[in-house]
Design a protein around this motif. Structure first.
Motif, PDB file in Angstrom:
ATOM      1  N   SER A   1      -8.758  -2.281   9.107  1.00  0.00           N
ATOM      2  CA  SER A   1      -7.630  -1.374   9.299  1.00  0.00           C
ATOM      3  C   SER A   1      -7.214  -1.302  10.764  1.00  0.00           C
ATOM      4  O   SER A   1      -6.023  -1.298  11.085  1.00  0.00           O
TER       5      SER A   1
ATOM      6  N   ASN B   1       0.803  -1.217   0.000  1.00  0.00           N
ATOM      7  CA  ASN B   1       0.000   0.000   0.000  1.00  0.00           C
ATOM      8  C   ASN B   1       0.843   1.277   0.000  1.00  0.00           C
ATOM      9  O   ASN B   1       0.352   2.344  -0.345  1.00  0.00           O
TER      10      ASN B   1
ATOM     11  N   TYR C   1      -5.843  -1.906  -1.230  1.00  0.00           N
ATOM     12  CA  TYR C   1      -7.179  -1.668  -0.672  1.00  0.00           C
ATOM     13  C   TYR C   1      -7.180  -0.313   0.009  1.00  0.00           C
ATOM     14  O   TYR C   1      -6.135   0.203   0.427  1.00  0.00           O
ATOM     15  N   GLU C   2      -8.344   0.299   0.098  1.00  0.00           N
ATOM     16  CA  GLU C   2      -8.494   1.601   0.726  1.00  0.00           C
ATOM     17  C   GLU C   2      -8.848   1.403   2.194  1.00  0.00           C
ATOM     18  O   GLU C   2      -9.908   0.867   2.531  1.00  0.00           O
ATOM     19  N   ARG C   3      -7.979   1.845   3.061  1.00  0.00           N
ATOM     20  CA  ARG C   3      -8.183   1.636   4.497  1.00  0.00           C
ATOM     21  C   ARG C   3      -9.499   2.247   4.985  1.00  0.00           C
ATOM     22  O   ARG C   3     -10.164   1.679   5.848  1.00  0.00           O
ATOM     23  N   ASP C   4      -9.865   3.392   4.442  1.00  0.00           N
ATOM     24  CA  ASP C   4     -11.095   4.048   4.895  1.00  0.00           C
ATOM     25  C   ASP C   4     -12.337   3.219   4.596  1.00  0.00           C
ATOM     26  O   ASP C   4     -13.368   3.382   5.255  1.00  0.00           O
ATOM     27  N   ASP C   5     -12.245   2.342   3.614  1.00  0.00           N
ATOM     28  CA  ASP C   5     -13.375   1.477   3.275  1.00  0.00           C
ATOM     29  C   ASP C   5     -13.481   0.273   4.198  1.00  0.00           C
ATOM     30  O   ASP C   5     -14.494  -0.441   4.175  1.00  0.00           O
ATOM     31  N   TYR C   6     -12.442   0.045   4.987  1.00  0.00           N
ATOM     32  CA  TYR C   6     -12.381  -1.125   5.861  1.00  0.00           C
ATOM     33  C   TYR C   6     -11.932  -0.709   7.262  1.00  0.00           C
ATOM     34  O   TYR C   6     -10.829  -1.027   7.698  1.00  0.00           O
TER      35      TYR C   6
ATOM     36  N   CYS D   1       1.208   1.410  -4.041  1.00  0.00           N
ATOM     37  CA  CYS D   1      -0.010   1.362  -4.851  1.00  0.00           C
ATOM     38  C   CYS D   1      -1.120   0.773  -3.997  1.00  0.00           C
ATOM     39  O   CYS D   1      -0.941  -0.287  -3.401  1.00  0.00           O
ATOM     40  N   ARG D   2      -2.244   1.463  -3.923  1.00  0.00           N
ATOM     41  CA  ARG D   2      -3.312   1.041  -3.030  1.00  0.00           C
ATOM     42  C   ARG D   2      -3.931  -0.282  -3.469  1.00  0.00           C
ATOM     43  O   ARG D   2      -4.663  -0.336  -4.452  1.00  0.00           O
TER      44      ARG D   2
END
Length: 221
Positions: free
Chosen positions: A180, A165, A171-176, A168-169
């Motif tokens: 996270s 991460n 996964y998006e931490r804010d979505d999880y 390159c993302r």
């Protein structure tokens, strides 16, 4: 029980790392012998029926293999069990440990991708597993306030995800938010931080460079 434990290891193997986390968390004396899996010593073939690590020698002559088996043995043979005492919860933890193992397969495919299509397919499979974890975990650890074997089994996954991460993302931490928080708690544990060699991050990136032509452009350049 007096134990003499020797763990046969490969420096990048997440399954070996599970065993190391377990022993560090419980302060279990052990020693580690590193081998090169691409050119293993002859004696390794006599120890490992699968040809894989981890392999653990117990008291010199008994050999254990498979990371889940080794972790459960260490927990049961030393004071202060971290496995749940409730049989149903313990079985649930084992099931999700296997689920986490499948996520390592996705990550291996992702970091070895030679084209965009292969990368996206592996990433989607991994994301779907994170979706499941987001729904099932109690937080901040899998079962709640205290870490268990399932947490130690998944910690190596998050260590690698955080390295990826940075470039390159995946996964998006804010979505999880729950995943996270789980990741943050695990990666803050000294037993997790100290479960890899100091050069691990660079070795991991070098392994991607050697494996995945497309993944290399995302994570290593």
């Amino acid at each position: 029980m007096e134990l003499d434990l020797e763990l046969i290891s490969f420096k990048l193997c997440p399954f070996v790392q599970r065993s190391v986390i377990m022993m560090l968390h419980k302060d279990v004396p052990h020693r580690i012998t590193f081998i090169d899996l691409s050119d293993p010593p002859e004696w390794f073939h006599d120890l490992s029926p699968t040809g894989a690590v981890p392999v653990m020698k117990v008291n010199g002559d008994t050999v254990l293999f498979e990371s889940a088996v080794i972790a459960e043995f260490i927990d049961e043979a030393t004071p202060g069990n971290v496995q749940p005492t409730d049989p149903l919860l313990r079985a649930k933890n084992r099931a999700w440990t296997e689920f986490g193992s499948a996520a390592f397969g996705d990550m291996f495919q992702l970091t070895g991708a030679n084209d965009e299509q292969s990368y996206k397919k592996a990433r989607q499979s991994l994301i779907e597993k994170l979706d499941w974890f987001e729904e099932i975990i109690e937080g901040p650890y899998f079962n709640g306030e205290e870490p268990a074997l399932v947490d130690f089994a998944v910690a190596p996954l998050f260590m690698r995800l955080e390295l990826l991460n940075e470039k390159c993302r995946v996964y998006e931490r804010d979505d999880y938010p729950k995943v996270s928080t789980w990741s943050d708690h695990l990666l803050a544990m000294p037993s997790v931080q100290n479960s890899v060699v100091p050069e691990f991050a660079q070795m991991y990136r070098n392994s991607i460079k050697m494996r995945g032509a497309y993944a290399k452009t995302l994570f290593c350049e």
